[in-house]
Enzyme design. Structure first.
Site, mmCIF file in Angstrom:
data_model
loop_
_atom_site.group_PDB
_atom_site.id
_atom_site.type_symbol
_atom_site.label_atom_id
_atom_site.label_comp_id
_atom_site.label_asym_id
_atom_site.label_seq_id
_atom_site.Cartn_x
_atom_site.Cartn_y
_atom_site.Cartn_z
ATOM 1 N N GLY A 117 -28.054 15.619 -62.087
ATOM 2 C CA GLY A 117 -28.021 14.175 -62.354
ATOM 3 C C GLY A 117 -28.916 13.313 -61.482
ATOM 4 O O GLY A 117 -30.075 13.644 -61.222
ATOM 5 N N PHE A 118 -28.377 12.165 -61.057
ATOM 6 C CA PHE A 118 -29.149 11.182 -60.279
ATOM 7 C C PHE A 118 -29.729 11.814 -59.006
ATOM 8 O O PHE A 118 -30.867 11.526 -58.626
ATOM 9 C CB PHE A 118 -28.261 9.998 -59.849
ATOM 10 C CG PHE A 118 -27.685 9.176 -60.970
ATOM 11 C CD1 PHE A 118 -28.312 9.097 -62.215
ATOM 12 C CD2 PHE A 118 -26.512 8.444 -60.785
ATOM 13 C CE1 PHE A 118 -27.779 8.319 -63.241
ATOM 14 C CE2 PHE A 118 -25.980 7.660 -61.801
ATOM 15 C CZ PHE A 118 -26.605 7.599 -63.034
ATOM 16 N N ARG A 166 -22.829 21.780 -53.425
ATOM 17 C CA ARG A 166 -22.017 23.001 -53.236
ATOM 18 C C ARG A 166 -22.626 24.199 -53.951
ATOM 19 O O ARG A 166 -22.366 25.329 -53.602
ATOM 20 C CB ARG A 166 -20.594 22.771 -53.762
ATOM 21 C CG ARG A 166 -19.766 21.798 -52.946
ATOM 22 C CD ARG A 166 -18.549 21.342 -53.697
ATOM 23 N NE ARG A 166 -18.931 20.698 -54.962
ATOM 24 C CZ ARG A 166 -18.090 20.257 -55.870
ATOM 25 N NH1 ARG A 166 -16.791 20.413 -55.692
ATOM 26 N NH2 ARG A 166 -18.532 19.678 -56.972
ATOM 27 N N ARG A 167 -23.445 23.956 -55.005
ATOM 28 C CA ARG A 167 -23.950 25.070 -55.812
ATOM 29 C C ARG A 167 -25.281 25.572 -55.242
ATOM 30 O O ARG A 167 -26.346 25.053 -55.568
ATOM 31 C CB ARG A 167 -24.082 24.636 -57.271
ATOM 32 C CG ARG A 167 -22.711 24.522 -57.952
ATOM 33 C CD ARG A 167 -22.797 23.886 -59.306
ATOM 34 N NE ARG A 167 -23.064 22.465 -59.265
ATOM 35 C CZ ARG A 167 -23.177 21.679 -60.331
ATOM 36 N NH1 ARG A 167 -23.033 22.198 -61.529
ATOM 37 N NH2 ARG A 167 -23.419 20.393 -60.203
ATOM 38 N N VAL A 190 -19.138 17.899 -49.214
ATOM 39 C CA VAL A 190 -19.030 16.667 -48.419
ATOM 40 C C VAL A 190 -17.606 16.400 -47.939
ATOM 41 O O VAL A 190 -17.390 15.604 -47.031
ATOM 42 C CB VAL A 190 -19.568 15.406 -49.171
ATOM 43 C CG1 VAL A 190 -21.066 15.494 -49.389
ATOM 44 C CG2 VAL A 190 -18.825 15.160 -50.468
ATOM 45 N N ASN A 245 -25.101 10.197 -52.672
ATOM 46 C CA ASN A 245 -24.976 10.249 -54.135
ATOM 47 C C ASN A 245 -23.814 11.122 -54.602
ATOM 48 O O ASN A 245 -23.236 10.876 -55.660
ATOM 49 C CB ASN A 245 -26.306 10.772 -54.694
ATOM 50 C CG ASN A 245 -26.198 11.227 -56.126
ATOM 51 O OD1 ASN A 245 -26.183 10.411 -57.045
ATOM 52 N ND2 ASN A 245 -26.101 12.537 -56.333
ATOM 53 N N TYR A 282 -11.047 6.088 -59.875
ATOM 54 C CA TYR A 282 -12.513 6.231 -59.808
ATOM 55 C C TYR A 282 -13.148 4.873 -59.477
ATOM 56 O O TYR A 282 -13.930 4.748 -58.525
ATOM 57 C CB TYR A 282 -13.075 6.790 -61.119
ATOM 58 C CG TYR A 282 -14.597 6.819 -61.084
ATOM 59 C CD1 TYR A 282 -15.261 7.675 -60.211
ATOM 60 C CD2 TYR A 282 -15.363 5.962 -61.879
ATOM 61 C CE1 TYR A 282 -16.654 7.684 -60.129
ATOM 62 C CE2 TYR A 282 -16.739 5.962 -61.806
ATOM 63 C CZ TYR A 282 -17.385 6.827 -60.932
ATOM 64 O OH TYR A 282 -18.760 6.826 -60.841
ATOM 65 N N PRO A 299 -24.848 1.802 -61.013
ATOM 66 C CA PRO A 299 -25.290 2.082 -62.387
ATOM 67 C C PRO A 299 -24.168 1.998 -63.421
ATOM 68 O O PRO A 299 -23.002 2.237 -63.113
ATOM 69 C CB PRO A 299 -25.797 3.540 -62.305
ATOM 70 C CG PRO A 299 -25.755 3.921 -60.857
ATOM 71 C CD PRO A 299 -24.761 3.020 -60.215
ATOM 72 N N PHE A 334 -21.857 14.073 -65.318
ATOM 73 C CA PHE A 334 -20.720 13.237 -64.933
ATOM 74 C C PHE A 334 -19.513 13.401 -65.870
ATOM 75 O O PHE A 334 -18.395 13.625 -65.413
ATOM 76 C CB PHE A 334 -21.197 11.772 -64.908
ATOM 77 C CG PHE A 334 -20.144 10.768 -64.540
ATOM 78 C CD1 PHE A 334 -19.838 10.509 -63.213
ATOM 79 C CD2 PHE A 334 -19.456 10.070 -65.525
ATOM 80 C CE1 PHE A 334 -18.869 9.576 -62.870
ATOM 81 C CE2 PHE A 334 -18.489 9.133 -65.191
ATOM 82 C CZ PHE A 334 -18.202 8.887 -63.865
#
Ligand code: NDP
Ligand code: 8X3
Length: 250
Positions: free
Chosen positions: A13-14, A34-35, A58, A84, A150, A180, A187
């Protein structure tokens, strides 16, 4: 000497689009997530760019602080931090959702962002130079059904960004909260826990933001003169707008 950019959540993504934008423009880019396989694939895709992949969650305070403290010499003076990494889980009403989902959003979007910021800030303050971009959301400004925690985490990010500005007075360190509207990244796959049909439906028949729109915004802001600080920037797709207030009638 090339500037150093650290981007959390650069596996998709972003974050990924922002990492690409800075990397191909000659910056040294620290990509995290993480990946590990995605981080390695990104580095392999841009063999002539200066890219340092670091794998951590994180939410793991020790891992975050250790990672920043043990950066190699060439990458340790972070000039730009893009906070991010984040996620939404579920779209249910507050009275019925899974409490663990709320905890994961708070741990990632709030506490994870705080750990990374706290670990990086002394580097910027000591050098009296730096730029922090936080990924907020329109969901931190406008309520919507199912946005409960969220949206609240993103409202936290907005206020934290504004409060950072006051603490950082006199340091030259800039802070922008990027807000955004919806964009077809991973997402919604994450929000709907892998239900691709539900995720696809969110973007059906409309034109959402492209991930590059946000990467371009961050890149453009990073190149404004150092005396200019955009505190907040809210960006929606033209085809998304606010719904107004609802009145229940008998
Ligand atoms: P994606 O799901 O495509 O990307 C999310 C990124 O965050 C991934 O790289 C993921 O990496 C990383 N991430 C998630 N949890 C963790 C964690 N615990 N530790 C480390 N990294 C983590 O979503 P977007 O690109 O859309 O989202 C990026 C940010 O933008 C988020 O903060 C989101 O809330 C915000 N946003 C998104 C909007 C949208 O409509 N798409 C609109 C407004 C804001 P990995 O899984 O490898 O750890
Ligand atoms: C994501 C944007 O509108 O899907 O932060 O909540 S929205």
């Amino acid at each position: 000497m090339s500037k150093v950019v650290l981007i959390t959540g650069a596996t998709s993504g972003f974050g990924e689009a922002t990492a690409e934008k800075f990397a191909v423009s000659g910056y040294k880019v620290i990509i995290t997530g993480r990946r590990r396989e995605r981080l390695d694939a990104f580095k392999a895709k841009f063999p002539t760019c200066d890219i340092l992949p670091i794998c951590f969650d994180v939410r793991d305070k020790k891992a975050v602080f250790d990672a920043i403290a043990s950066l190699p010499e060439a990458y340790k003076n972070i000039d730009i931090l893009v906070n991010n990494a984040g996620l939404a889980l579920g779209l249910g009403h507050a009275n019925e959702v899974d409490i663990e989902d709320w905890e994961t959003m708070v741990d990632t979007n709030i506490k994870g962002l705080l750990y990374v910021t706290r670990a990086v800030l002394p580097i910027m303050v000591e050098r009296k130079s730096g730029y922090i971009f936080n990924l907020g959301s329109i969901a931190g400004n406008w309520p919507y059904e199912g946005g409960n925690v969220y949206g609240a985490t993103k409202a936290f990010v907005k206020q934290f960004s504004l409060n950072l500005r006051t603490d950082l007075r006199g340091t030259n360190v800039r802070v922008t909260n990027i807000e955004p509207g919806f964009s077809e990244t991973e997402f919604s796959d994450v929000r709907f826990k892998g239900d691709k049909t539900k995720a696809k439906k969110v973007y059906e028949g409309t034109k959402a933001l492209d991930k590059e729109d946000i990467a371009d915004t961050i890149f453009t802001l990073a190149h404004l003169p150092p005396h200019v600080n955009v505190n907040r920037i809210e960006i929606m797709p033209t085809m998304q707008s606010c719904g107004g207030l609802f009145v229940e009638r008998r």
